[in-house]
Enzyme design. Structure first.
Site, mmCIF file in Angstrom:
data_model
loop_
_atom_site.group_PDB
_atom_site.id
_atom_site.type_symbol
_atom_site.label_atom_id
_atom_site.label_comp_id
_atom_site.label_asym_id
_atom_site.label_seq_id
_atom_site.Cartn_x
_atom_site.Cartn_y
_atom_site.Cartn_z
ATOM 1 C CG HIS A 171 -1.075 1.185 -3.350
ATOM 2 N ND1 HIS A 171 -2.327 1.111 -2.773
ATOM 3 C CD2 HIS A 171 -0.840 -0.046 -3.873
ATOM 4 C CE1 HIS A 171 -2.827 -0.106 -2.938
ATOM 5 N NE2 HIS A 171 -1.933 -0.825 -3.599
ATOM 6 C CG ASP A 173 -2.292 0.686 0.850
ATOM 7 O OD1 ASP A 173 -2.240 1.894 0.548
ATOM 8 O OD2 ASP A 173 -3.355 0.044 0.885
#
Length: 364
Positions: A225, A203
């Site tokens: 991410h 993430d």
């Protein structure tokens, strides 16, 4: 006469013992070693140096180091582990003023997140504990920790004047089933510096939801991410101001650099600089600004309730995968303005066909 002498000697010895007792007590409190979470919880606040030696934290319990003595040093020694239970955590919680947190040579904090990983992260499946609550850890430093396999989010930061340096968060074992393993989530904080972080996760490497005077530099982010502002909006604090993210590498990640704001929400993102960011192996977007975020997903329709103003993108370079998009800017009407755009050179992939309301000077 002998009786008087003996009495005087006894009195003197007694006085010496009384005087020594507080000193001994202070010595005991100046440096403390704990081998259990319960002992640390009850005793750490009295100590100037807190050594946590190979603590096995019981399932469903927090290694609670809140309310530390001002100026204390906390040292992780050996391997810190955690029992398994489905719960929200955190696994570690720490607060205090002028605290230094570090580790002894060879130490590690092993969360063994694989026991919780089920591809769903915090969106369902098993209830997973967050890792580290750094709330009201003010005027403090966290240095050189090595952390492995957090179940979900890593550091939750709500503090003022906190510096985190040379920390490694290695969730590389979670590539297939780990999810929502953000490394650093920052909210309602001021003067936060993260320097030299090495992150392997699934993430955001950093996500700044609110706060001012925040710096992330010399970072290495892999598998996640990317470097994110937001999502901004929909919280009690929706202001991000004076942020610099610089001199960092983002590799094998969904996004490179990102600003995301919530659909129909209000707030502001101002005075933000992304500079000297090197990208490689990006699978979705090299650079993305999206003002259409709702319930964790884009709507495709941007709104202008969150200002994205005085933004600098400088020397954002590198490549994205062939299926990825180099740059995507999806702004609400009039909400993105006063941008500085220079040296943005992202290769590979494709040009976006979805850009809207691109501010003057930027290129999509």
């Amino acid at each position: 006469m002998h009786f008087l002498q003996n009495s005087l000697i006894a009195a003197a010895m007694g006085a010496a013992l009384v005087a020594a007792a507080p000193a001994a007590d202070l010595d005991a409190r100046s440096s403390c070693t704990f081998t259990s979470a319960s002992a640390a919880k009850s005793g750490a606040s009295k100590c100037s140096t807190v050594t946590l030696k190979s603590i096995q934290v019981p399932a469903g319990e927090t290694l609670d180091l809140t309310g530390l003595k001002s100026g204390a040093t906390v040292i992780f020694e050996g391997e810190t582990t955690f029992g398994y239970k489905e719960w929200k955590g955190p696994l570690i919680s720490m607060s205090g003023d002028k605290i230094t947190v570090k580790q002894a040579s060879g130490a590690k904090i092993n969360c063994d997140g694989a026991r919780w990983w089920d591809t769903k992260g915090s969106n369902g499946g098993k209830t997973k504990p967050k890792f580290f609550s750094a709330h009201k850890l003010n005027n403090s430093k966290i240095q050189g920790l090595k952390i492995y396999n957090t179940p979900v989010q890593g550091f939750s930061i709500q503090s003022d004047h906190l510096t985190i340096s040379d920390v490694t968060i290695d969730n590389s074992a979670g590539t297939s089933k780990g999810h929502n393993t953000d490394a650093f989530d920052i909210g309602s904080s001021t003067y936060i510096t993260i320097d030299g972080a090495t992150v392997y996760n699934q993430d955001d490497c950093i996500a700044i939801n609110s706060g001012e005077h925040i710096t992330f530099t010399n970072g290495y982010c892999s598998g996640g991410h990317g470097l994110s502002i937001g999502s901004v909006g929909g919280r009690s604090d929706n202001t991000v101001k004076s942020v610099t993210i610089s001199n960092s590498k983002v590799v094998d990640s969904q996004n490179g650099v990102r600003i995301k704001t919530v659909y129909k929400a209000t707030g502001s993102v101002t005075d933000v600089t992304f500079q000297d960011i090197e990208l490689s192996g990006i699978t979705k977007y090299g650079l993305i600004v999206e003002q259409d975020y709702e319930n964790g997903s884009p709507t495709g329709t941007p709104t202008n309730g969150v200002e994205v103003e005085d933004i600098t993108f400088k020397k954002i370079t590198g490549s994205v995968d062939s299926s990825a998009t180099r740059v995507n800017i999806l702004c609400g009407s009039g909400s993105c303005k006063d941008w500085t755009w220079s040296g943005v050179d992202i290769t590979g992939g494709k040009k976006s066909s979805k850009c809207k309301n691109v501010p003057s000077g930027a290129s999509c």
